[in-house]
Design a protein around this motif. Structure first.
Motif, PDB file in Angstrom:
ATOM      1  N   GLY A   1      -1.384 -76.750  25.735  1.00  0.00           N
ATOM      2  CA  GLY A   1      -1.862 -76.152  24.485  1.00  0.00           C
ATOM      3  C   GLY A   1      -1.116 -76.686  23.293  1.00  0.00           C
ATOM      4  N   CYS A   2      -1.781 -76.748  22.176  1.00  0.00           N
ATOM      5  CA  CYS A   2      -1.141 -77.328  20.996  1.00  0.00           C
ATOM      6  C   CYS A   2      -1.463 -76.460  19.810  1.00  0.00           C
ATOM      7  N   GLY A   3      -2.148 -76.991  18.822  1.00  0.00           N
ATOM      8  CA  GLY A   3      -2.478 -76.198  17.639  1.00  0.00           C
ATOM      9  C   GLY A   3      -1.434 -76.379  16.567  1.00  0.00           C
ATOM     10  N   ASN A   4      -1.778 -75.996  15.338  1.00  0.00           N
ATOM     11  CA  ASN A   4      -0.864 -76.120  14.206  1.00  0.00           C
ATOM     12  C   ASN A   4       0.062 -74.909  14.173  1.00  0.00           C
ATOM     13  N   SER A   5       1.244 -75.048  14.778  1.00  0.00           N
ATOM     14  CA  SER A   5       2.155 -73.926  14.929  1.00  0.00           C
ATOM     15  C   SER A   5       3.422 -74.075  14.099  1.00  0.00           C
ATOM     16  N   SER A   6       3.585 -75.180  13.386  1.00  0.00           N
ATOM     17  CA  SER A   6       4.851 -75.452  12.705  1.00  0.00           C
ATOM     18  C   SER A   6       5.218 -74.373  11.691  1.00  0.00           C
ATOM     19  N   GLU A   7       4.235 -73.869  10.936  1.00  0.00           N
ATOM     20  CA  GLU A   7       4.541 -72.858   9.926  1.00  0.00           C
ATOM     21  C   GLU A   7       5.078 -71.584  10.577  1.00  0.00           C
ATOM     22  N   LEU A   8       4.433 -71.148  11.643  1.00  0.00           N
ATOM     23  CA  LEU A   8       4.915 -69.975  12.379  1.00  0.00           C
ATOM     24  C   LEU A   8       6.306 -70.229  12.932  1.00  0.00           C
ATOM     25  N   HIS A   9       6.529 -71.404  13.505  1.00  0.00           N
ATOM     26  CA  HIS A   9       7.829 -71.716  14.092  1.00  0.00           C
ATOM     27  C   HIS A   9       8.928 -71.716  13.036  1.00  0.00           C
ATOM     28  N   GLN A  10       8.673 -72.338  11.898  1.00  0.00           N
ATOM     29  CA  GLN A  10       9.689 -72.384  10.845  1.00  0.00           C
ATOM     30  C   GLN A  10      10.048 -70.983  10.372  1.00  0.00           C
ATOM     31  N   SER A  11       9.048 -70.163  10.165  1.00  0.00           N
ATOM     32  CA  SER A  11       9.289 -68.798   9.695  1.00  0.00           C
ATOM     33  C   SER A  11      10.077 -67.988  10.718  1.00  0.00           C
ATOM     34  N   PHE A  12       9.707 -68.119  11.987  1.00  0.00           N
ATOM     35  CA  PHE A  12      10.383 -67.347  13.027  1.00  0.00           C
ATOM     36  C   PHE A  12      11.826 -67.813  13.196  1.00  0.00           C
ATOM     37  N   MET A  13      12.041 -69.122  13.193  1.00  0.00           N
ATOM     38  CA  MET A  13      13.396 -69.643  13.385  1.00  0.00           C
ATOM     39  C   MET A  13      14.296 -69.253  12.226  1.00  0.00           C
ATOM     40  N   HIS A  14      13.730 -69.255  11.013  1.00  0.00           N
ATOM     41  CA  HIS A  14      14.507 -68.830   9.848  1.00  0.00           C
ATOM     42  C   HIS A  14      14.965 -67.384  10.004  1.00  0.00           C
ATOM     43  N   SER A  15      14.084 -66.526  10.559  1.00  0.00           N
ATOM     44  CA  SER A  15      14.442 -65.124  10.743  1.00  0.00           C
ATOM     45  C   SER A  15      15.542 -64.951  11.780  1.00  0.00           C
ATOM     46  N   LYS A  16      15.711 -65.944  12.667  1.00  0.00           N
ATOM     47  CA  LYS A  16      16.737 -65.887  13.699  1.00  0.00           C
ATOM     48  C   LYS A  16      17.978 -66.698  13.343  1.00  0.00           C
TER      49      LYS A  16
ATOM     50  N   ILE B   1       5.861 -68.474  19.943  1.00  0.00           N
ATOM     51  CA  ILE B   1       7.306 -68.456  19.830  1.00  0.00           C
ATOM     52  C   ILE B   1       7.848 -67.051  19.538  1.00  0.00           C
ATOM     53  N   ASP B   2       7.078 -66.232  18.824  1.00  0.00           N
ATOM     54  CA  ASP B   2       7.551 -64.885  18.511  1.00  0.00           C
ATOM     55  C   ASP B   2       7.270 -63.897  19.639  1.00  0.00           C
ATOM     56  N   ARG B   3       6.634 -64.379  20.705  1.00  0.00           N
ATOM     57  CA  ARG B   3       6.375 -63.513  21.859  1.00  0.00           C
ATOM     58  C   ARG B   3       6.985 -64.058  23.144  1.00  0.00           C
ATOM     59  N   THR B   4       7.554 -65.258  23.072  1.00  0.00           N
ATOM     60  CA  THR B   4       8.056 -65.878  24.285  1.00  0.00           C
ATOM     61  C   THR B   4       9.303 -65.165  24.784  1.00  0.00           C
ATOM     62  N   THR B   5       9.584 -65.325  26.069  1.00  0.00           N
ATOM     63  CA  THR B   5      10.739 -64.699  26.701  1.00  0.00           C
ATOM     64  C   THR B   5      11.767 -65.766  27.021  1.00  0.00           C
ATOM     65  N   MET B   6      12.975 -65.568  26.531  1.00  0.00           N
ATOM     66  CA  MET B   6      14.084 -66.475  26.802  1.00  0.00           C
ATOM     67  C   MET B   6      15.120 -65.751  27.649  1.00  0.00           C
ATOM     68  N   GLU B   7      15.570 -66.374  28.716  1.00  0.00           N
ATOM     69  CA  GLU B   7      16.533 -65.757  29.622  1.00  0.00           C
ATOM     70  C   GLU B   7      17.748 -66.659  29.795  1.00  0.00           C
ATOM     71  N   ASP B   8      18.912 -66.047  29.869  1.00  0.00           N
ATOM     72  CA  ASP B   8      20.124 -66.827  30.117  1.00  0.00           C
ATOM     73  C   ASP B   8      20.970 -66.231  31.243  1.00  0.00           C
ATOM     74  N   ASN B   9      20.363 -65.360  32.056  1.00  0.00           N
ATOM     75  CA  ASN B   9      21.127 -64.688  33.109  1.00  0.00           C
ATOM     76  C   ASN B   9      20.599 -64.949  34.510  1.00  0.00           C
ATOM     77  N   GLY B  10      19.755 -65.951  34.659  1.00  0.00           N
ATOM     78  CA  GLY B  10      19.262 -66.293  35.990  1.00  0.00           C
ATOM     79  C   GLY B  10      18.093 -65.461  36.461  1.00  0.00           C
ATOM     80  N   ILE B  11      17.488 -64.659  35.580  1.00  0.00           N
ATOM     81  CA  ILE B  11      16.325 -63.841  35.930  1.00  0.00           C
ATOM     82  C   ILE B  11      15.097 -64.401  35.221  1.00  0.00           C
ATOM     83  N   ILE B  12      14.051 -64.674  35.993  1.00  0.00           N
ATOM     84  CA  ILE B  12      12.808 -65.200  35.439  1.00  0.00           C
ATOM     85  C   ILE B  12      12.012 -64.049  34.812  1.00  0.00           C
ATOM     86  N   PRO B  13      11.372 -64.276  33.654  1.00  0.00           N
ATOM     87  CA  PRO B  13      10.483 -63.229  33.113  1.00  0.00           C
ATOM     88  C   PRO B  13       9.287 -63.026  34.030  1.00  0.00           C
ATOM     89  N   THR B  14       8.538 -61.982  33.773  1.00  0.00           N
ATOM     90  CA  THR B  14       7.380 -61.661  34.612  1.00  0.00           C
ATOM     91  C   THR B  14       6.500 -62.891  34.825  1.00  0.00           C
TER      92      THR B  14
END
Length: 470
Positions: free
Chosen positions: A284-299, A348-361
């Motif tokens: 999947g692709c699509g024009n997502s850069s604007e959403l990504h920039q906004s979300f990353m800035h918030s983080k 990107i604003d709904r994705t699940t990131m894990e760093d403890n060895g547990i896979i998301p659903t």
């Protein structure tokens, strides 16, 4: 699966072990499944009963999707030496007593003798991933959730298994006053003669390194078990109290992942590379850069400095990613320096990131990119395979075929995304054996039809593969 069964057995008292062994009789050993797809219930049931010295009998499986039926017949039924067991196509036909069977290529009679029925009715219209209201989905028969619920109720009325296990999304674990779907289901199964109890179980609390919360319901048929409503309620409470005792920490993810340099991983990499060269979409692709920039800035992550680590960018798996996926992976590795996994199938604003060895659903469309696996020094820098997702649900890797019967990797991902977590269903089945009322004896094997006797008495290739358990 076998490791968890050993653990769960060890959590029982000597009296509970004796009760479980006593419950293994010809009258309790029969199983039917519907909409279980992966065959997890069939494998768990066979493993449990044979481990306790029983002779399990599979009445039938039922699955509407073609490749899943092929998996059931060619992988699961073969491993259980139940090749003659019917595999029906349409759940909605079962209550009529005859249905189309893919094994015998004709209309077959539906065997209503199962002591235990395991049924997974559709969750699509009640899932948190689906936008819109979830109200009255079952009562108004909305979508596949509504229709399969009606098939389920009709089957319970026609077949009247003494015990049934149902699985669905967390919506169905709410109290009746909180959800009209729960209220409708409870009223419907009680009208069919059952008492019901539901609990929310998380796979990561039953030895699997995956966050997967699901509503598990156990139904007891009051009349055939000789129980009043109050007695059935007490038995159901006892079943789930025993299930609670069988919670276990998840095993290390590295124990379930295939070696990156292995043939299976390399073959899947080549398949995906060929798909990309042929114009196939890598995700999947699509024009997502604007959403990504906004979300990353918030983080607090700088878009201008966004780069994945050099070793990740050099990975052939990463190079096949769409720009959207590359940005998600780069952000996740910046935001969580010891990132284990990130699901690139979500925004990107709904994705699940894990760093403890547990896979998301695990879902049918999940695209989990694996980086730093706890216990492995170098990052994997690749996507999790569909076959690995199925193993993270507890399916014994030893049973998966290595020849022409093998499903494709996307098909294994689909199977995994809709599968029952094996350890959860094992915990429930074992608890049922401990607490279900004693059942009257039934005829010995020489008094039952030849087809049933031959299946029930044959040496199990499943146990040959997995070895003695208990």
């Amino acid at each position: 699966m076998q490791q968890y069964l050993l653990f769960a057995w060890g959590k029982l008292s000597e009296q509970e072990k004796s009760m479980a062994r006593s419950a293994i009789t010809a009258s309790t050993s029969s199983l039917s499944t519907s909409c279980s797809g992966s065959g997890m219930a069939e494998v768990a049931h066979d493993l449990l009963f044979r481990s306790l010295g029983g002779t399990p009998y599979l009445c039938h499986s039922c699955e509407i999707i073609g490749f899943k039926r092929e998996h059931l017949m060619r992988t699961v039924h073969t491993a259980l030496q139940a090749e003659d067991a019917c595999c029906f196509q349409e759940f909605g036909e079962l209550s009529s007593g005859t249905a189309k069977c893919s094994v015998h290529k004709e209309l077959c009679s539906v065997d209503f003798s199962a002591f235990l029925a395991v049924i997974g009715y559709s969750c699509k219209d009640m899932s948190c991933l689906k936008a819109g209201s979830k109200k009255h989905v079952l009562q108004k028969q909305i979508g596949s959730s509504g229709s399969t619920c009606q098939y389920l109720i009709a089957y319970l009325k026609a077949a009247a298994p003494k015990v049934a296990i149902l699985e669905n999304v967390p919506e169905m674990a709410k109290e009746e006053h909180q959800s009209d779907n729960v209220r409708y289901m409870s009223e419907a199964v009680r009208a069919a003669g059952y008492e019901i109890r539901t609990r929310l179980l998380d796979a990561q609390e039953f030895m699997l390194p995956q966050r997967r919360k699901r509503a598990w319901s156990v139904l007891l048929h009051q009349r055939s078990l000789g129980l009043t409503s109050a007695e059935a309620a007490r038995v159901l409470d006892a079943i789930f109290q025993t299930v609670e005792k069988q919670r276990a920490r998840p095993v290390a993810a590295k124990e379930l992942l295939l070696k990156t340099a292995g043939d299976t991983v390399e073959a899947e990499l080549r398949r995906r590379q060929a798909c990309c060269r042929g114009g196939g979409d890598a995700g999947g692709c699509g024009n997502s850069s604007e959403l990504h920039q906004s979300f990353m800035h918030s983080k607090g992550v700088s878009w201008a400095q966004l780069r994945a680590p050099a070793s990740t960018e050099e990975s052939a798996w990463f190079q096949m990613c769409t720009q959207r996926e590359k940005e998600i992976i780069a952000f996740a590795m910046k935001y969580k320096p010891r990132l284990f996994s990130v699901d690139c199938s979500q925004r990107i604003d709904r994705t699940t990131m894990e760093d403890n060895g547990i896979i998301p659903t695990i879902t049918p469309s999940a695209r989990n990119f694996l980086a730093y696996v706890p216990g492995i020094k170098q990052p994997l820098n690749r996507f999790m395979l569909g076959v690995e997702s199925l193993v993270f649900q507890g399916f014994p890797v030893e049973l998966l075929p290595k020849s022409e019967a093998k499903a494709s990797d996307p098909q294994y991902q689909d199977l995994a995304g809709n599968a029952f977590p094996a350890t959860c269903i094992l915990a429930i089945m074992l608890a049922i054996l401990v607490h279900v009322p004693a059942q009257p004896s039934v005829p010995d094997l020489h008094d039952v039809p030849d087809s049933q006797a031959s299946r029930a008495s044959g040496a199990s290739s499943l146990m040959e593969l997995l070895g003695g358990i208990l």
